[in-house]
Design an enzyme around this catalytic site. Structure first.
Site, PDB file in Angstrom:
ATOM      1  N   ASP A  13       0.810  -1.219   0.000  1.00 12.69           N
ATOM      2  CA  ASP A  13       0.000   0.000   0.000  1.00 12.69           C
ATOM      3  C   ASP A  13       0.845   1.272   0.000  1.00 12.69           C
ATOM      4  OD1 ASP A  13      -2.251  -1.661   0.127  1.00 12.69           O
ATOM      5  OD2 ASP A  13      -2.179  -1.698   2.318  1.00 12.69           O
ATOM      6  N   LYS A  16       1.880   1.832  -5.149  1.00  9.34           N
ATOM      7  CA  LYS A  16       2.429   1.197  -6.352  1.00  9.34           C
ATOM      8  C   LYS A  16       1.523   1.416  -7.566  1.00  9.34           C
ATOM      9  CE  LYS A  16       2.441  -2.680  -4.212  1.00  9.34           C
ATOM     10  NZ  LYS A  16       2.103  -2.197  -2.873  1.00  9.34           N
ATOM     11  N   GLY A  40      -4.441  -4.518  -3.780  1.00  9.64           N
ATOM     12  CA  GLY A  40      -5.429  -3.485  -4.071  1.00  9.64           C
ATOM     13  C   GLY A  40      -4.669  -2.258  -4.495  1.00  9.64           C
ATOM     14  N   HIS A  41      -4.693  -1.960  -5.797  1.00 12.85           N
ATOM     15  CA  HIS A  41      -3.916  -0.840  -6.327  1.00 12.85           C
ATOM     16  C   HIS A  41      -4.855   0.258  -6.802  1.00 12.85           C
ATOM     17  CE1 HIS A  41      -0.295  -3.715  -7.154  1.00 12.85           C
ATOM     18  NE2 HIS A  41      -0.662  -3.679  -5.897  1.00 12.85           N
ATOM     19  N   GLN A 223       1.980  -6.195  -3.072  1.00 11.15           N
ATOM     20  CA  GLN A 223       2.427  -6.284  -1.683  1.00 11.15           C
ATOM     21  C   GLN A 223       3.727  -5.471  -1.513  1.00 11.15           C
ATOM     22  OE1 GLN A 223       1.356  -9.612  -3.211  1.00 11.15           O
ATOM     23  NE2 GLN A 223      -0.540  -8.677  -2.600  1.00 11.15           N
TER      24      GLN A 223
HETATM   25  P1  GDP Z   1      -0.726   0.160  -3.530  1.00 13.10           P
HETATM   26  O1  GDP Z   1      -1.323  -1.098  -3.005  1.00 13.10           O
HETATM   27  O2  GDP Z   1       0.728   0.262  -3.241  1.00 13.10           O
HETATM   28  O3  GDP Z   1      -1.038   0.418  -4.974  1.00 13.10           O
HETATM   29  O4  GDP Z   1      -1.416   1.351  -2.704  1.00 13.10           O
HETATM   30  P2  GDP Z   1      -2.984   1.499  -2.382  1.00 13.10           P
HETATM   31  O5  GDP Z   1      -3.682   1.943  -3.608  1.00 13.10           O
HETATM   32  O6  GDP Z   1      -3.521   0.310  -1.679  1.00 13.10           O
HETATM   33  O7  GDP Z   1      -2.931   2.650  -1.293  1.00 13.10           O
HETATM   34  C1  GDP Z   1      -2.382   3.895  -1.558  1.00 13.10           C
HETATM   35  C2  GDP Z   1      -3.475   4.972  -1.334  1.00 13.10           C
HETATM   36  O8  GDP Z   1      -2.878   6.242  -1.272  1.00 13.10           O
HETATM   37  C3  GDP Z   1      -4.483   5.043  -2.452  1.00 13.10           C
HETATM   38  O9  GDP Z   1      -5.714   5.428  -1.918  1.00 13.10           O
HETATM   39  C4  GDP Z   1      -3.918   6.139  -3.365  1.00 13.10           C
HETATM   40  O10 GDP Z   1      -4.926   6.797  -4.120  1.00 13.10           O
HETATM   41  C5  GDP Z   1      -3.338   7.059  -2.352  1.00 13.10           C
HETATM   42  N1  GDP Z   1      -2.147   7.811  -2.776  1.00 13.10           N
HETATM   43  C6  GDP Z   1      -1.153   7.417  -3.610  1.00 13.10           C
HETATM   44  N2  GDP Z   1      -0.179   8.355  -3.645  1.00 13.10           N
HETATM   45  C7  GDP Z   1      -0.562   9.342  -2.812  1.00 13.10           C
HETATM   46  C8  GDP Z   1       0.041  10.572  -2.387  1.00 13.10           C
HETATM   47  O11 GDP Z   1       1.144  10.937  -2.773  1.00 13.10           O
HETATM   48  N3  GDP Z   1      -0.655  11.325  -1.476  1.00 13.10           N
HETATM   49  C9  GDP Z   1      -1.863  10.942  -0.990  1.00 13.10           C
HETATM   50  N4  GDP Z   1      -2.466  11.745  -0.108  1.00 13.10           N
HETATM   51  N5  GDP Z   1      -2.463   9.803  -1.382  1.00 13.10           N
HETATM   52  C10 GDP Z   1      -1.812   9.014  -2.256  1.00 13.10           C
HETATM   53  P1  IMO Z   2      -0.914  -4.302  -2.085  1.00 16.17           P
HETATM   54  O1  IMO Z   2      -0.482  -4.898  -3.402  1.00 16.17           O
HETATM   55  C1  IMO Z   2      -0.875  -4.603   2.268  1.00 16.17           C
HETATM   56  C2  IMO Z   2      -0.916  -8.678   3.983  1.00 16.17           C
HETATM   57  C3  IMO Z   2      -2.156  -9.132   4.735  1.00 16.17           C
HETATM   58  C4  IMO Z   2      -1.556 -10.120   5.713  1.00 16.17           C
HETATM   59  C5  IMO Z   2      -0.457 -10.784   4.893  1.00 16.17           C
HETATM   60  C6  IMO Z   2      -0.861 -12.113   4.268  1.00 16.17           C
HETATM   61  O2  IMO Z   2      -2.207  -3.592  -2.171  1.00 16.17           O
HETATM   62  O3  IMO Z   2       0.194  -3.499  -1.494  1.00 16.17           O
HETATM   63  P2  IMO Z   2      -2.397 -12.768   2.205  1.00 16.17           P
HETATM   64  O4  IMO Z   2      -3.848 -12.520   1.945  1.00 16.17           O
HETATM   65  O5  IMO Z   2      -1.477 -12.221   1.168  1.00 16.17           O
HETATM   66  O6  IMO Z   2      -2.114 -14.216   2.512  1.00 16.17           O
HETATM   67  O7  IMO Z   2      -2.097 -11.983   3.582  1.00 16.17           O
HETATM   68  O8  IMO Z   2      -0.113  -9.847   3.875  1.00 16.17           O
HETATM   69  N1  IMO Z   2      -1.160  -8.186   2.612  1.00 16.17           N
HETATM   70  C7  IMO Z   2      -1.106  -6.880   2.243  1.00 16.17           C
HETATM   71  N2  IMO Z   2      -0.904  -5.766   2.962  1.00 16.17           N
HETATM   72  N3  IMO Z   2      -1.032  -4.511   0.936  1.00 16.17           N
HETATM   73  C8  IMO Z   2      -1.195  -5.618   0.187  1.00 16.17           C
HETATM   74  O9  IMO Z   2      -1.202  -5.598  -1.159  1.00 16.17           O
HETATM   75  C9  IMO Z   2      -1.283  -6.886   0.844  1.00 16.17           C
HETATM   76  N4  IMO Z   2      -1.481  -8.147   0.422  1.00 16.17           N
HETATM   77  C10 IMO Z   2      -1.378  -8.932   1.511  1.00 16.17           C
HETATM   78  O10 IMO Z   2      -2.775  -8.060   5.388  1.00 16.17           O
HETATM   79  O11 IMO Z   2      -0.930  -9.487   6.808  1.00 16.17           O
HETATM   80 MG    MG Z   3      -2.888  -1.715  -1.801  1.00 18.87          MG
END
Ligand code: GDP
Ligand code: IMO
Ligand code: MG
Length: 426
Positions: A13, A16, A40-41, A223
């Site tokens: 999170d 990415k 979840g991207h 991840q």
């Molecule tokens: P990922 O799993 O690494 O793709 O990240 P996620 O999408 O799960 O979580 C990142 C969250 O931060 C999302 O809601 C993005 O829209 C948001 N986001 C990404 N870059 C920035 C930033 O520079 N500032 C803020 N405030 N939000 C951001």
């Molecule tokens: P993105 O790609 C954050 C964490 C889960 C748990 C552990 C194992 O959005 O960054 P799993 O379901 O993979 O067997 O769970 O890994 N986890 C993540 N945490 N971002 C993710 O993906 C994750 N995918 C798995 O919360 O601790």
């Molecule tokens: Mg994510």
């Protein structure tokens, strides 16, 4: 032409999705190589927000090829739903390809994930319950069903006839009132196979051809480094190799083809799930990061634990991924704090340590040692991408400089908001 791998440098999170979408502009192929719909991207384009779980973030640019590599574990039901959801929003998935070698998440994997989480008690990682761990377990045990099996009904039936009764016995033995039917799964998965057929190829051939034709290829990690099955906080991580080496294993394109590795690094740290978290903040500052950073899981909606940036983690990521640069995200979230801290190393039983101990109990007991920076406030972030890096306040630049000094690699991209244009290039 370049081949670039994007990985999360922390616990997932990090942003990415946004950074992949940013680089996707200059790439012809965007490729997922590991994980599944535990990811979840999030990508924000104008007023539209997209949350992708299995399909590479490149799908949002219509002229790009989105590839799901052999290292990904695929829940075909979820993949079809994701394709349809995108279609409903006017995005067609015609340019999607799915590896014929990818392993499939089966209904018994979902049930087993749920059950194992309960049975593991204190060792439970707080999984996303998407069946990821059990599917990878079966893959390694050579007990898995692959995409290609959907096109050979005899093999599929044979495999299910062996596997399903064994799974049923395991569930029964553990006192669960669960019984899967061979025929039900057979019919259901044959149908998924037919619906997905147009996307299925040998993706390693496609990618090697693309490489030979000088196309730019972008590998999208899921991840984060510290969730990696070998290098992460075992057993509280995920079940795949999330590090950059995974992009070769999970696509069939060898390590020498990769030119750059970008570590997406959040300006602080977040964690969804259980396990030790040395810089975790359970106070008002933690709340600031969680609320201002909207730190709630993209996949499960769970609140994310938040804390200060941890250089022990980030420096480890530089090494294990051979990072060539950092994309620093969510810098805007730190705004409004009087002071900002960064963990430089840990102290354990009176001794300074600069590496995470393998022993999880030790890691739970380390004391983070911080360097404190002056905070920043009232920044007109919107103007900065256009004006350039130099227009960032000195305090912010000092923070970034410190990260560069510690990691010895450049912070080439800085994200200051979820939208595409809220990005500073250096
Ligand atoms: P990922 O799993 O690494 O793709 O990240 P996620 O999408 O799960 O979580 C990142 C969250 O931060 C999302 O809601 C993005 O829209 C948001 N986001 C990404 N870059 C920035 C930033 O520079 N500032 C803020 N405030 N939000 C951001
Ligand atoms: P993105 O790609 C954050 C964490 C889960 C748990 C552990 C194992 O959005 O960054 P799993 O379901 O993979 O067997 O769970 O890994 N986890 C993540 N945490 N971002 C993710 O993906 C994750 N995918 C798995 O919360 O601790
Ligand atoms: Mg994510």
């Amino acid at each position: 032409m370049t081949t670039v791998t994007v990985v999360g440098a922390q616990w997932g999170d990090e942003g990415k999705g946004k950074i992949t979408d940013y680089f996707a502009e200059k790439s012809e192929f965007i490729v997922r190589f590991q994980g599944g719909n535990n990811a979840g991207h999030t990508i924000v384009i104008g007023e539209e927000e997209y949350k992708l779980h299995l399909i590479p973030s490149g799908i949002l640019r219509s002229d790009k090829n989105a590839v799901i590599g052999n290292g990904v574990v695929v829940d075909p039901k979820v993949l079809l739903e994701e394709i349809n959801k995108l279609k409903d929003r006017g995005i067609d998935a015609d340019n999607l390809v799915l590896s014929d070698r990818a392993h499939l998440i089966m209904p018994y994997h979902l049930a087993m994930d749920e059950l194992e989480e309960r049975l593991k008690k204190g060792f439970s990682a707080g999984t996303t319950k998407k069946g990821i761990g059990p599917c990878y377990s079966d893959k390694v045990a050579r007990f898995g069903i692959r995409v290609t099996d959907l096109y050979n009904p005899e093999v599929l039936k044979d495999k299910l006839s062996v596997i399903v009764p064994i799974k049923n016995k395991i569930f029964k033995g553990l006192g669960e009132d669960i019984e899967f039917g061979i025929e039900d799964i057979f019919e259901e998965y044959l149908e998924y196979g037919q619906k997905l057929k147009r996307y299925v190829y040998d993706t390693s051939v496609i990618l090697y051809d693309a490489y030979q034709e000088d196309k730019n290829i972008l590998f999208e990690g899921a991840q984060g480094t510290h969730l990696d099955i070998d290098h992460g906080v075992y057993p509280y991580g995920t079940s795949s190799n999330t590090v950059s080496a995974g992009s070769s294993i999970g696509t069939g394109l060898g390590p020498k083809f990769i030119d750059e590795v970008i570590g997406v690094t959040k300006a602080y740290t977040s964690r969804v799930g259980t396990g030790p978290f040395p810089t975790e903040l359970k106070d008002e500052t933690g709340k600031h990061l969680q609320e201002r950073g909207k730190e709630f899981g993209t996949t499960t909606g769970r609140p994310r634990r938040c804390g200060w940036l941890d250089m022990v983690m980030v420096k480890f990521s530089v090494k294990v991924n051979s990072l060539t640069s950092i994309a620093l995200t969510k810098l805007d979230v730190l705004e409004g704090l009087k002071e900002v801290k960064v963990c430089t190393h840990y102290r354990y039983e009176g001794e300074d340590i600069h590496h995470s101990p393998a022993d999880i109990e030790k890691l739970s007991d380390v004391e983070p040692i911080y360097r404190t920076f002056k905070g920043w406030d009232n920044i007109d972030w919107d103007k900065i991408p256009e004006k350039g890096y130099d227009h960032l306040p000195e305090e912010v630049k000092e923070y970034i400089q410190f990260i560069e000094d510690e990691t010895k690699i450049p912070v080439d991209l800085i994200s200051i908001g979820p939208k595409r244009e809220q990005t500073i290039e250096r």
